[in-house]
Every structure is written in C-alpha cells, then in structure tokens.
Write an enzyme that holds these catalytic residues in place. Structure first.
Site: not given
Length: 349
Positions: A22-23, A25, A42, A136
């Site tokens: 993703g943006g 990691g 992660k 989110d």
C-alpha cells in the site's frame, strides 16, 4: 532495505509471502519460529519520502493497537524497528474481507449481514473505550472468517485522544466512499465518525451499492457533506432501515450515542427477524404436511361398528331394544324418516 521471502525479522519472524502493498507499507504473511504460529507482518516501505513522519504514524498505530484486546480486533503481538524500518507483528487472520464478500454476493440478506455489523460495533466500542478512533472503517478492514467471526484490522490512520497530534489541522483522513461528513470537512474524528462509516458499510451490504458515488474522491466526500442519503429499499425491515439512516445522520449528535448502542440495537433487530423467520418456517412446514392447507381442529365422535351395536328405540307408547343391528339400507332410511315425521321427532333429538 528490501524485504524478501525467507528473510528473518528480529531473529524470530520469517517472511513467507507478501500479501499486499500500500501507500505506507507492505504486509507479509510470516511465521513465528518460536511459537510455531502464523503471523501478519506490516512493514514500513523503505522507498518512502518523509520516512520519519511515516515511522511516527506506524509507532502511533502500534501504540493505539497495543491495548485493544478483544475477539473482534486483530491483535498486535509486537512492534520492532531495524535500519529505519518499523515492523508491526500482528495476528494473522486467514479470512476474506467484507469487501470480498460484497464483491462476490452483492446485496446480502439482513440475517447474514447483521452478525457482521454487530461484531464490528462491539470491536469499535472497545477501541473507543480506550480513546482510539479508527477513522477508516470500511469493508476492506473488516475480516470475516468462514464461521462468521469478525476481526477489525488496520489502525494505520487511527487517532488516540492521549497521543500527540500527527495529522495537521484541516487534513482529511479516511477513505472517501466511507468518510463521515465531519472528517470530510477536516474536523476531528469522534466515535460517531466511526459509527457513520459503519452505517455506510451497512447501507452497502443491504443495497449492493454505496449511498454516494462521484467522479473523484473529492466529489464523493462532498456528497457525504451536502447530499441527503438516498432511502433504503422498502423491502428492508422498517426498524432496520430507520436505524441505519440514524447512523448516517449528517450531525454527529443525531447518530447513536455509542457503538454499544449500535451493537445492542442491531442485535434486538436480528432476534426479532430470526423469530419471524422461525414462525414463517414453522407455518410452511405445517402447510406442506397438510397438502398446502392449514389444518383445522376437528373433534370426532368415536366410531362404533354397527354390527355389534344394540339400538334402543323410545317413542310415545313404544319402547324396546333391537339386538344386533345391521347396516341400514336406502329403503330403511326412507321408512325411518317417515316414522320420525309420524312421531313428531327430528333426527337431531
């Protein structure tokens, strides 16, 4: 530092396969060689600009997730930094996301969707109780196992009331399709913001589409602020419709008080719908057994074989017993009817 398969992190966690990138990691499926169990790892990407700011965000995610021990929240096991890269070691959830289920199934039956929403609300309540706002909430961050167990994941943009401010004032944080009106306007998120986002998830699950669309994320966020929520289909239970619409109120004060109220209210609606379904199924089974007709209660007189009956006849001036009566023929019926008329008695006496 480039991460590769088979690499050992912190002399304990082996990288097996990359799951997503993703943006901020990338996420790997790994293996804890000490406890012999799968883990999710992660890692902060090493090619990011402003890496120090991103690292602070990863630390904040670790801080916010550390104390959130609940069956409906993916657990954080450890946080580790090496060569400027941060690693979150988390519970591995081998499940599909709710986004996957929406893609496969479209609109879901309320009795299938409600347990997912209830568990998500319970997890959010625990987070909110610890001062953590997810910010989110969306189907991609709600994992659902084959047995229906829910895990909330990715507190990457979460906010805690007891941490230093990381995002700038007025900065919009969240995903446009699920963002609350106040977040879209750059205001501070609250527990009601997560409730709104969960309301969008519920709306999408019941309808098969989100309430607002647009050409760009900015257009969609603006619709959350300005446009009325399109009504839910009339074939959805009225109490469920009204409650979901209350979760989607523009003013946070008009939404449910907290996520515990959300979980309890949805659980009551679920129980009522289950009771209605049980009653309907019972009626269907009864009708199937009765050839499509609902049975009536009938009280029958016991059957007495005429061949063994002794009939006592009592008429004005005449009485007697007729032994071993035989079945009455049509001619005898006529004679008996004439006798009853002669004696002035009806067959009902």
């Amino acid at each position: 530092m480039k991460l590769i398969e088979g690499q050992l992190i912190h002399r304990r966690y082996r990288l097996d396969s990359r799951i997503a990138k993703g943006g901020m990691g990338e996420v790997w499926k790994g293996w804890d060689i000490q406890l012999n169990r799968p883990v999710a790892i992660k890692a902060l990407r090493s090619d990011l600009s402003n890496a120090e700011a991103k690292l602070r965000r990863l630390r904040a995610e670790a801080h916010n997730s550390a104390n959130l021990a609940h069956p409906n929240i993916a657990a954080l096991f450890e946080y580790y930094e090496h060569d400027g890269i941060g690693f979150l070691i988390m519970e591995y959830v081998p499940s599909k996301s709710l986004a996957d289920l929406f893609h496969e199934q479209g609109a879901m039956d309320p009795l299938t969707l409600l347990p997912i929403l209830i568990q998500t609300a319970r997890g959010l309540f625990v987070a909110h109780s610890h001062g953590v706002i997810h910010r989110d909430v969306k189907p991609a961050n709600i994992m659902v196992s084959d047995t229906g167990e829910v895990k909330i994941t990715d507190f990457g943009v979460s906010y805690s009331t007891n941490q230093e401010q990381i995002t700038q004032d007025g900065m919009v944080v969240g995903t446009a399709q699920y963002i609350s009106p106040e977040q879209a306007q750059g205001q501070q998120a609250t527990p009601q913001s997560d409730i709104y986002s969960l309301g969008v998830v519920a709306y999408e699950g019941l309808c098969g589409h989100r309430p607002f669309t647009g050409a760009t994320p900015v257009d969609i966020a603006a619709a959350h602020v300005n446009d009325p929520v399109p009504p839910l289909p009339a074939n959805i239970d009225v109490q469920l419709r009204e409650f979901i619409m209350s979760m989607l109120a523009k003013d946070p004060l008009d939404r449910p008080k907290d996520a515990l109220v959300v979980s309890r209210t949805l659980a009551r609606i679920e129980r009522r719908l289950l009771d209605q379904q049980t009653e309907l199924n019972d009626s269907t089974r009864i009708m199937a057994r009765s050839g499509g007709r609902l049975p009536r209660r009938i009280t029958s007189m016991p059957h007495i074989p005429l061949a063994n009956a002794r009939v006592t006849v009592t008429t004005p001036g005449v009485s007697g017993t007729v032994p071993d009566a035989t079945p009455i023929t049509g001619e005898q019926h006529t004679q008996n009817d004439s006798s009853r008329r002669m004696f002035g008695r009806s067959s009902n006496e």
